[in-house]
Design an enzyme around this catalytic site. Structure first.
Site, PDB file in Angstrom:
ATOM      1  N   THR A 304       0.849  -1.188   0.000  1.00  0.00           N
ATOM      2  CA  THR A 304       0.000   0.000   0.000  1.00  0.00           C
ATOM      3  C   THR A 304       0.886   1.240   0.000  1.00  0.00           C
ATOM      4  OG1 THR A 304      -1.807  -1.102   1.177  1.00  0.00           O
ATOM      5  CG2 THR A 304      -1.775   1.303   1.234  1.00  0.00           C
ATOM      6  N   PHE A 306       1.267   5.165   0.723  1.00  0.00           N
ATOM      7  CA  PHE A 306       0.724   6.248   1.529  1.00  0.00           C
ATOM      8  C   PHE A 306       1.406   7.554   1.132  1.00  0.00           C
ATOM      9  CE2 PHE A 306       0.131   2.405   3.897  1.00  0.00           C
ATOM     10  CZ  PHE A 306      -1.027   2.554   4.635  1.00  0.00           C
TER      11      PHE A 306
END
Length: 432
Positions: A304, A306
């Site tokens: 992921t 960010f």
């Protein structure tokens, strides 16, 4: 969401430094005002460690100036050794401030200090008087966003928020100094909500961090997999573990909640013995759950991305790889997209992402056509990431050309790329 008035009577320190990690709810419940904390603060310039010390220093300095003016009859006299007041005691408090006066010139004016060239430290953020950097994230303790905040800003004070927009507003209202929010996942794709919020708010992207995601199936101690009737987690986590849950032979319903760690917290708080959660191993440790299955993501290459948000942008540089994020639109539809992409291709600038989102203010464009009547075309905003710093001339020229073709262009940020080595998620990774 309405802006919060700063005039309401509420101590901000009770919000940003709770004794126990607490989530920031919808910010209309909060009101912020400037308050003076009477606890000890160590100032960097050697002034005493409390408000009383500072007041004492000011009082001594004022009395010294007055006494010198009286003794000199308005004329400048150099300070003598007897004029130097050591760490004096005023109202029972000591001060460590050096109270030597600034030398005066022949016109009785303070002499300017010696000039020195600017250095990189002059461009750094101002010190926060020893306090930790406060970083907002969406979720509860144990969430992957908390781990990303810790990776982006080690030793920070993580502030949990119950919504993405609350994290944005926490930075805007000075409750937090930074925010770390997810924008895309290698399996689930983009987090569209945060792309929309990037356009709605005026925060700047100042960095990125990529976090390997390692999912676990959690339940209360003693619960077996065959007793489960449902699995709850964030929608992204459910989609990332869809095939693995099927392979485990679980006859369960799958329900979406706000975040992964929040699912684990909900099971523990309500003693749900028929429900499991998809969350991190750290969430299991925090909320007293057992791990029924480890590493249940469909692909071990589950990462992921960010972004780190701040109120002010950083100064772009060219001594390390940078990435720049922009958003643009055009009132003539998507026909201009090819011209925009060509501006980057001609300058050998690599694009790492392009994302289209509906134009909220103008979602549909009507086009008259004599053959089929009135056609309705959708209008889009385009988000683009490219590998170049705004300090580079080629990036500046590319955006100058893009601006000629678009009706709206905004630079969301130019920031260092995350170049940390990456390896697939492993079961022995306890950092999440």
């Amino acid at each position: 969401m309405q802006a919060v008035s700063p005039s309401h009577n509420l101590n901000a320190s009770s919000i940003i430094r709770p004794s126990k990690p607490r989530r920031l709810n919808h910010l209309t419940r909060f009101a912020i005002r400037c308050v003076y904390r009477s606890d000890s603060v160590q100032f960097p310039n050697g002034v005493g460690s409390s408000r009383a010390d500072w007041q004492s220093s000011c009082a001594i300095l004022s009395s010294k100036v007055f006494s010198q003016d009286q003794g000199s009859g308005g004329k400048s006299t150099p300070p003598s050794n007897s004029d130097h007041i050591p760490a004096a005691a005023v109202n029972g408090h000591k001060t460590s401030l050096d109270l030597d006066l600034v030398p005066l010139d022949k016109n009785n004016k303070p002499q300017p200090p010696a000039q020195k060239p600017l250095s990189i430290t002059d461009l750094s953020p101002a010190p926060m008087h020893g306090s930790q950097l406060r970083v907002a994230y969406q979720g509860v303790p144990g969430a992957y966003s908390e781990a990303a905040a810790g990776k982006a800003f080690p030793n920070c004070e993580a502030i949990p928020c119950d919504q993405f927009e609350v994290a944005f507003q926490a930075v805007e209202l000075w409750i937090a100094d930074r925010a770390v929010l997810p924008v895309e996942n290698s399996l689930g794709g983009s987090i569209h909500r945060n792309y929309d919020l990037l356009l709605r708010h005026r925060l700047h992207i100042v960095g990125e961090v990529q976090l390997p995601v390692h999912h676990c199936l959690l339940a209360l101690p003693g619960v077996r997999k065959e007793y489960l009737s449902r699995v709850i987690s964030h929608p992204q986590a459910l989609s990332q573990c869809e095939h693995t849950l099927t392979k485990l032979g679980l006859n369960v319903t799958r329900e979406a909640v706000d975040d992964t760690a929040g699912a684990a917290e909900y099971i523990a708080a309500n003693n749900l013995r028929d429900t499991a959660a998809i969350a991190s191993a750290r969430a299991a440790e925090l909320y007293g759950l057992q791990i029924l299955a480890d590493g249940i993501q469909d692909d071990s290459s589950n990462v992921t991305r960010f972004v780190m948000l701040a109120r002010e942008p950083i100064i772009p540089r060219t001594d390390r790889p940078f990435k720049t994020s922009i958003v643009f639109a055009h009132d003539k539809g998507t026909s201009v997209l090819f011209k925009v992409l060509s501006a980057f291709a001609f300058r050998n600038i690599s694009l790492t992402k392009i994302e289209s989102r509906p134009h909220r203010n103008m979602p549909i464009r009507l086009v008259d056509d004599a053959n089929v009547g009135t056609a309705k075309h959708f209008e889009y905003m385009f988000y683009v990431d490219f590998e170049a710093s705004m300090a580079e001339l080629r990036a500046q020229n590319a955006l100058a050309e893009v601006q000629e073709f678009t009706s709206f262009l905004r630079v969301l940020g130019s920031y260092p790329m995350d170049m940390t080595p990456w390896c697939p998620s492993r079961g022995d990774d306890q950092s999440l």
